[in-house]
Design a protein around this motif. Structure first.
Motif, short mmCIF file in Angstrom:
data_model
loop_
_atom_site.label_atom_id
_atom_site.label_comp_id
_atom_site.label_asym_id
_atom_site.label_seq_id
_atom_site.Cartn_x
_atom_site.Cartn_y
_atom_site.Cartn_z
N HIS A 195 0.83 -1.21 0.00
CA HIS A 195 0.00 0.00 0.00
C HIS A 195 0.87 1.26 0.00
CE1 HIS A 195 -3.60 -2.40 0.59
NE2 HIS A 195 -3.02 -2.99 1.64
N ASP A 196 1.97 1.25 0.76
CA ASP A 196 2.90 2.38 0.76
C ASP A 196 3.49 2.59 -0.64
OD1 ASP A 196 2.63 2.87 3.53
OD2 ASP A 196 4.21 1.41 3.99
N ALA A 197 3.94 1.49 -1.25
CA ALA A 197 4.54 1.56 -2.57
C ALA A 197 3.53 2.07 -3.60
CB ALA A 197 5.07 0.19 -2.99
N THR A 198 2.30 1.61 -3.50
CA THR A 198 1.25 2.06 -4.42
C THR A 198 0.94 3.53 -4.23
OG1 THR A 198 0.28 -0.17 -4.48
CG2 THR A 198 -1.13 1.64 -5.17
N ALA A 199 0.97 4.00 -2.98
CA ALA A 199 0.72 5.42 -2.71
C ALA A 199 1.80 6.28 -3.36
CB ALA A 199 0.67 5.67 -1.20
N TYR A 200 3.07 5.86 -3.26
CA TYR A 200 4.15 6.59 -3.92
C TYR A 200 3.93 6.60 -5.43
CZ TYR A 200 8.76 7.84 -5.71
OH TYR A 200 9.79 8.44 -6.39
N ALA A 201 3.61 5.44 -5.99
CA ALA A 201 3.40 5.34 -7.44
C ALA A 201 2.28 6.27 -7.89
CB ALA A 201 3.09 3.90 -7.82
N THR A 202 1.19 6.31 -7.14
CA THR A 202 0.07 7.20 -7.48
C THR A 202 0.49 8.66 -7.41
OG1 THR A 202 -1.52 5.56 -6.64
CG2 THR A 202 -2.29 7.84 -6.85
N TRP A 203 1.22 9.04 -6.37
CA TRP A 203 1.69 10.41 -6.21
C TRP A 203 2.57 10.84 -7.39
CZ3 TRP A 203 7.04 11.47 -5.30
CH2 TRP A 203 7.33 12.83 -5.11
N SER A 204 3.40 9.92 -7.88
CA SER A 204 4.33 10.25 -8.96
C SER A 204 3.72 10.09 -10.34
CB SER A 204 5.59 9.39 -8.84
OG SER A 204 5.27 8.02 -9.02
N GLY A 205 2.47 9.68 -10.42
CA GLY A 205 1.84 9.49 -11.72
C GLY A 205 2.30 8.24 -12.43
N LYS A 206 2.77 7.27 -11.66
CA LYS A 206 3.25 6.01 -12.23
C LYS A 206 2.41 4.86 -11.68
CE LYS A 206 8.08 7.66 -12.17
NZ LYS A 206 9.45 7.30 -11.74
N ALA A 207 2.96 3.65 -11.78
CA ALA A 207 2.31 2.46 -11.23
C ALA A 207 3.40 1.47 -10.84
CB ALA A 207 1.38 1.83 -12.26
N LEU A 208 3.05 0.53 -10.00
CA LEU A 208 3.97 -0.58 -9.76
C LEU A 208 3.99 -1.47 -10.99
CD1 LEU A 208 3.14 -1.65 -6.08
CD2 LEU A 208 4.92 -0.09 -6.89
N PRO A 209 5.13 -2.04 -11.34
CA PRO A 209 5.17 -2.92 -12.51
C PRO A 209 4.40 -4.21 -12.26
CG PRO A 209 7.23 -3.07 -11.30
CD PRO A 209 6.44 -1.96 -10.65
N SER A 210 3.82 -4.75 -13.32
CA SER A 210 3.30 -6.11 -13.21
C SER A 210 4.48 -7.05 -13.10
CB SER A 210 2.45 -6.45 -14.43
OG SER A 210 3.28 -6.56 -15.58
N ALA A 211 4.23 -8.26 -12.64
CA ALA A 211 5.31 -9.25 -12.56
C ALA A 211 5.90 -9.51 -13.94
CB ALA A 211 4.78 -10.54 -11.93
N ARG A 212 5.06 -9.46 -14.99
CA ARG A 212 5.52 -9.68 -16.36
C ARG A 212 6.42 -8.53 -16.80
NH1 ARG A 212 0.49 -9.47 -19.44
NH2 ARG A 212 1.67 -10.20 -21.27
N GLN A 213 6.03 -7.30 -16.50
CA GLN A 213 6.86 -6.15 -16.87
C GLN A 213 8.20 -6.20 -16.16
OE1 GLN A 213 4.01 -3.08 -15.78
NE2 GLN A 213 3.80 -2.47 -17.93
N TRP A 214 8.17 -6.52 -14.87
CA TRP A 214 9.41 -6.59 -14.10
C TRP A 214 10.33 -7.66 -14.69
CZ3 TRP A 214 12.94 -9.37 -11.60
CH2 TRP A 214 13.75 -8.72 -10.66
N GLU A 215 9.77 -8.83 -15.00
CA GLU A 215 10.59 -9.93 -15.51
C GLU A 215 11.20 -9.60 -16.86
OE1 GLU A 215 10.32 -14.63 -16.80
OE2 GLU A 215 8.66 -13.76 -15.65
N LYS A 216 10.43 -8.99 -17.76
CA LYS A 216 10.98 -8.66 -19.07
C LYS A 216 12.10 -7.63 -18.94
CE LYS A 216 9.93 -7.11 -23.75
NZ LYS A 216 8.91 -6.67 -24.73
N ALA A 217 11.91 -6.63 -18.09
CA ALA A 217 12.96 -5.62 -17.88
C ALA A 217 14.23 -6.26 -17.36
CB ALA A 217 12.47 -4.56 -16.91
N ALA A 218 14.10 -7.33 -16.59
CA ALA A 218 15.26 -8.00 -15.99
C ALA A 218 15.94 -8.96 -16.96
CB ALA A 218 14.84 -8.74 -14.73
N ARG A 219 15.16 -9.71 -17.74
CA ARG A 219 15.71 -10.80 -18.52
C ARG A 219 15.93 -10.47 -19.99
NH1 ARG A 219 12.23 -16.04 -17.71
NH2 ARG A 219 14.14 -17.02 -18.51
N GLY A 220 15.33 -9.38 -20.47
CA GLY A 220 15.42 -9.06 -21.88
C GLY A 220 14.49 -9.93 -22.71
N PRO A 221 14.46 -9.73 -24.02
CA PRO A 221 13.52 -10.48 -24.86
C PRO A 221 13.88 -11.94 -25.05
CG PRO A 221 14.95 -9.11 -26.21
CD PRO A 221 15.23 -8.73 -24.79
#
Length: 311
Positions: A177-203
């Motif tokens: 909830h804290d992390a989501t509040a920060y994301a909302t304040w900054s106009g962003k979102a928490l990554p989905s697990a799929r987004q996080w994994e792709k950013a980490a592993r590449g295509p």
């Protein structure tokens, strides 16, 4: 602390320094002559020590008290983190330029749309283009959020104020909830697990951000023996194919993916975790109200139009 996998003259010298002993006294403890020890240290990583000497050094390290072991572990990991890494240097020098987000000022890098190989079996999956924070949310980032919103500060900030020594460490002791509040304040979102994994592993579905070799020195995990978070830019040799840093080790990162009601996925492992837990395809989850000293986050957002990108 775990035994050193391979002792060279370099590790022997670092242990002597951690023990704060002169050459004569340390040589006597290891059971070699001062001249031999001097030769080890002069030749550094180019000399691999004999098995009996390696065993002797293992014993000296095991008998050392905790402050000595921590100094030794810190020296080892600082060298690994600061050492030359051609792949990382090339990627960070020639990769796509980072975009500074207009709300929280963090650098973000683009992950292009397309298929990537997901999960332990490398299953093809598709994601649209998005931006992801190049580094985890730091205590300094979170302090700006707290100052702007009055949100509850993390419990490890004395008197509600972030310590200067932790400003560039990932913020921890935050719930989903804290992390989501920060994301909302900054106009962003928490990554989905799929987004996080792709950013980490590449295509192409590499096992780790840096490739397929299990190199524990590229991240802050339990084997390092540091016992706390480290600055988010220390382990640049562990950078992902997209230029995203500190995805493995240091602090678990909250994702927006709900694994079951009230529980959300965590990615990346932490300084408290064994290296075997860093694999980006690994599944982990926790209750949204959980807070701990090894759990933080980073954010994502859609790609802005070319005429209104933040500068």
């Amino acid at each position: 602390m775990e035994p050193v996998v391979r002792w060279t003259g370099h590790e022997a010298g670092l242990l002597r320094q951690a023990l704060r002993k002169n050459v004569k006294d340390f040589a006597a403890e290891v059971g070699v002559s001062p001249r031999q020890l001097t030769t080890w240290e002069k030749r550094g990583s180019s000399i691999r020590l004999q098995p009996d000497n390696q065993t002797s050094l293992d014993t000296v390290l095991a008998r050392a008290d905790m402050p000595v072991q921590q100094r030794f572990a810190k020296s080892l990991t600082e060298r690994a983190a600061a050492g030359p890494d051609e792949r990382a240097e090339q990627l960070l020098r020639t990769g796509a330029p980072a975009i500074r987000h207009e709300a929280d000022g963090k650098l973000m890098v683009q992950v292009d749309e397309g298929i990537y190989l997901a999960g332990p079996d490398g299953t093809p999956d598709w994601l649209d283009t998005y931006l992801i924070d190049q580094f985890p949310t730091t205590n300094a980032d979170y302090a700006r959020f707290v100052a702007a919103t009055g949100h509850r500060p993390p419990q490890h900030w004395p008197g509600g104020t972030c310590l200067a020594s932790l400003r560039d460490h990932p913020v921890v002791w935050v719930t989903w909830h804290d992390a989501t509040a920060y994301a909302t304040w900054s106009g962003k979102a928490l990554p989905s697990a799929r987004q996080w994994e792709k950013a980490a592993r590449g295509p192409k579905g590499r096992i780790y951000p840096w490739g397929n070799e299990p190199t524990a020195a590229k991240c802050n995990v339990a084997e390092a023996g540091i016992g706390m978070t480290t600055p988010v830019d220390r382990y640049q040799s562990g950078v992902s194919p997209y230029g995203v840093v500190d995805l493995c080790g240091n602090a678990w990162e909250w994702c927006s993916t709900e694994s079951e009601p009230g529980r959300f996925e965590l990615k990346g492992s932490a300084f408290t975790s064994p290296f075997e837990r860093v694999t980006p395809s690994l599944h982990n989850a926790a209750n949204a109200t959980m807070r701990d000293n090894d759990t933080g986050f980073r954010c994502v957002t859609a790609v802005p139009n070319s005429d209104d990108r933040p500068g």
